[in-house]
Design an enzyme around this catalytic site. Sequence first.
Site, PDB file in Angstrom:
ATOM      1  N   CYS A  92      25.548  41.685  13.351  1.00 27.89           N
ATOM      2  CA  CYS A  92      26.705  42.535  13.090  1.00 27.89           C
ATOM      3  C   CYS A  92      27.967  41.688  12.970  1.00 27.89           C
ATOM      4  CB  CYS A  92      26.871  43.566  14.204  1.00 27.89           C
ATOM      5  SG  CYS A  92      27.183  42.823  15.818  1.00 27.89           S
ATOM      6  N   CYS A 148      28.947  39.549  15.906  1.00 31.60           N
ATOM      7  CA  CYS A 148      28.215  38.290  16.015  1.00 31.60           C
ATOM      8  C   CYS A 148      28.890  37.206  15.181  1.00 31.60           C
ATOM      9  CB  CYS A 148      26.775  38.471  15.548  1.00 31.60           C
ATOM     10  SG  CYS A 148      25.828  39.680  16.494  1.00 31.60           S
ATOM     11  N   ASP A 199      -0.391  46.475  14.239  1.00 34.42           N
ATOM     12  CA  ASP A 199      -0.264  45.494  15.307  1.00 34.42           C
ATOM     13  C   ASP A 199       0.056  46.266  16.589  1.00 34.42           C
ATOM     14  OD1 ASP A 199       0.275  42.990  16.684  1.00 34.42           O
ATOM     15  OD2 ASP A 199       2.388  43.499  16.469  1.00 34.42           O
ATOM     16  N   ASP A 201       5.126  43.217  13.267  1.00 36.78           N
ATOM     17  CA  ASP A 201       6.488  42.747  13.529  1.00 36.78           C
ATOM     18  C   ASP A 201       6.619  41.249  13.771  1.00 36.78           C
ATOM     19  OD1 ASP A 201       5.208  42.745  16.099  1.00 36.78           O
ATOM     20  OD2 ASP A 201       7.202  42.743  17.025  1.00 36.78           O
ATOM     21  N   ASP A 250       1.839  38.378  12.063  1.00 32.29           N
ATOM     22  CA  ASP A 250       1.548  39.496  11.166  1.00 32.29           C
ATOM     23  C   ASP A 250       2.016  39.226   9.739  1.00 32.29           C
ATOM     24  OD1 ASP A 250       0.671  41.070  13.391  1.00 32.29           O
ATOM     25  OD2 ASP A 250       2.770  41.490  13.865  1.00 32.29           O
TER      26      ASP A 250
END
Length: 727
Positions: free
Chosen positions: A43, A46, A446, A626, A630
């Site tokens: 954001c 940050c 997952d 995630d 994966d």
Amino acid sequence: MTATFEHSRPSACPACNVAPAAEHLAELPKEAALMLSLPGIHCAGCISGVERALLAVPGVTEARVNLTLRRAAVQGSADLTAETLTDALTRAGYEAHELDAGVLATTTADRQGRDLLMRLAVAFFAMMNVMLLSVAVWSGADGVTRDMMHWISAAIAIPAVIFSGRPFYVSAWGALGAWRLNMDVPITLAIVLAVGTSLYETIHSGEHAYFDAAIALCTFLLAGRYLDHRTRASARSAAQELAALEVPRAIRIIGAVEEVVAVADLRVGDVVRVKPGGRIPVDGRVLSGQSEIDRSLMTGESLPAFADEGTLVRAGEVNLTGPLSIIVTAAGQDTALHRIADLVAVAEAGRGNYTSLADQAAKLYAPGVHILSVVAAVGWWLYTQDLRIALNIAAAVLIITCPCALGLAVPAVTTAASGRLFRKGLLIKNGTALERLAEVDTVVFDKTGTLTNGAPKPLAPEYLTGDAARVALALAQGSAHPLSASLAQALAARGTRPAHVTDLAEVPGYGVQGMWQGRHVRLGRAAWVGADATGDTASFLSLGDGAPMAIPFTDSLRVGAADLVATLQTQGKRVILISGDTSAAVTRFAQTIDITEVTAEALPQDKAALVADLARQGAKVLMVGDGLNDTAALAAAHVSISPASALDAARSASDMVLMGKSLAPIADAMRTATSARARIRENFTIATVYNVLAVPLAVAGLCSPLIAALAMSSSSITVGLNALRLR
């Protein structure tokens, strides 16, 4: 954004991810001395936090952050090192890694989007002006007035058509150079004929000119092309995201001397040192030291693994608590991380071969349009011996059959569906994702971080009472381990106050210990505190000579997960669970959520192989995951979804991203995908019926190029309105 948030640990911030204020698209300095990857920023707060932290480092003269690419460009003195900058950002609460300057160019997709938007704006502005001038001609102006209007229209339209239509001309020329046809060939011919015929009429003081038709054609087609680009555009490819995780430099140990070298210069048998908090640059074996390793990149599991002498480690894993000396067994392109990147690149290329409904229609449409136009032109020339009439009718046929409606059929529906799903918390990144999602018959999940929240919580912490709870809280507050942090949060929420524990110290890889009322107290691994391991996820507390107490942990189910699995099974979908976790943990979890097909202890290549095997059997697989482990499977699946909290590489490999914590939008997406496919087919039907009715009129000479352009615009608008029904 508060200062507290700016200096907290990096965490997913889906709302900020999509906020306009967060789109800080600052251009990176041209002569940046150092580039850093910032995977945890999400954001605008940050951005300011990172820039302040960097500017506070001695020697830094300029620091710029690009949120979209999650990168920082830093300029400063010659002795400024990446290690100094990453240490400063780590202290400020941000994960940072040095980036190789070779992967830092702005994406081609971003440039293409800006280019299309600019050309669309020019075409629209020119169309509005030419249409205003045409009103005078339509109102009955003749003679010198009509000629003047035509010349002014030519002065506006011709440069605009040349500039705005360039994407079509380049594509058409490329297709013709390869001796094939595509949708842009009839588009280009229609524009050239409309402009050429109009210019001829203007030079000879003719009654009709069709500059408005030519520029309107460009405008509608560019609008469709831009809509298509917006639905297809994603950030970087997953392979590029994985490349950003590869550490460019390492500390090599030769005798008693440490030197910083490029990872490319490392050879098998070299010894490297990895400091706490650092990402491991090579595949290797621990030579000395004890620590805990964050292996979530490879296994998807959030709990750290103990590492000591002899433990095998892989590039991309994070050393958490203690310094390690590692002997290199593979570096550079030979590491497991790089092999995963190769798997992902191959899978992405294979998925790119998917043929959409629009592409299938184009294969039949383009040749038919050319043949029809040529036949009409030749027929009318033979009948009238008038080349001007023949060219006018050929232009009218090309314009009236111009694939605006076909070009808008898919992107208009996809854009409407994307808006609907975005409001429900699902971001669609790929233009053909909805078409592919409607075909899904198998769903592979997952576990950790996908069906669960990936954050272990103490199971029934209320049985810890009195002194045991107070000591456990004091010890947990002194550790950075995820289990300790979760235990401390749970006990503090109950109102527990920490005991007075002295000599508090964390032992890397084992736990935390101290002295309480003259007794040695410990919180950590079973063997370290003198307990027998239970096989479950647990931490153990020992108070002096008393029997150790087990504190079991469980991972909470993600919101909507159980309902989603039940809905999919009700719809007749095959549901499979695959995880890198232990067999016992995965089996227990599968029983709670009622999934019967389970694969445990799966490596990244195992997940990709499962998806590939299912595809070979004819299954259309939706993969939901995630982690880095994966990523190859996400890229190889027929269609894929990842949560916003996923690793950047996993999000890049996915076709869709869940912006919230709930999995419920996935079920809605599958219903919307089925509806969207129906709307797309309806749009093709509309375009086909329109052509069946309009083409004979054009071939018969009953439509001028201007009327053809108006008819073409009407069909495009009809297709757009039909797409809006999806809302």
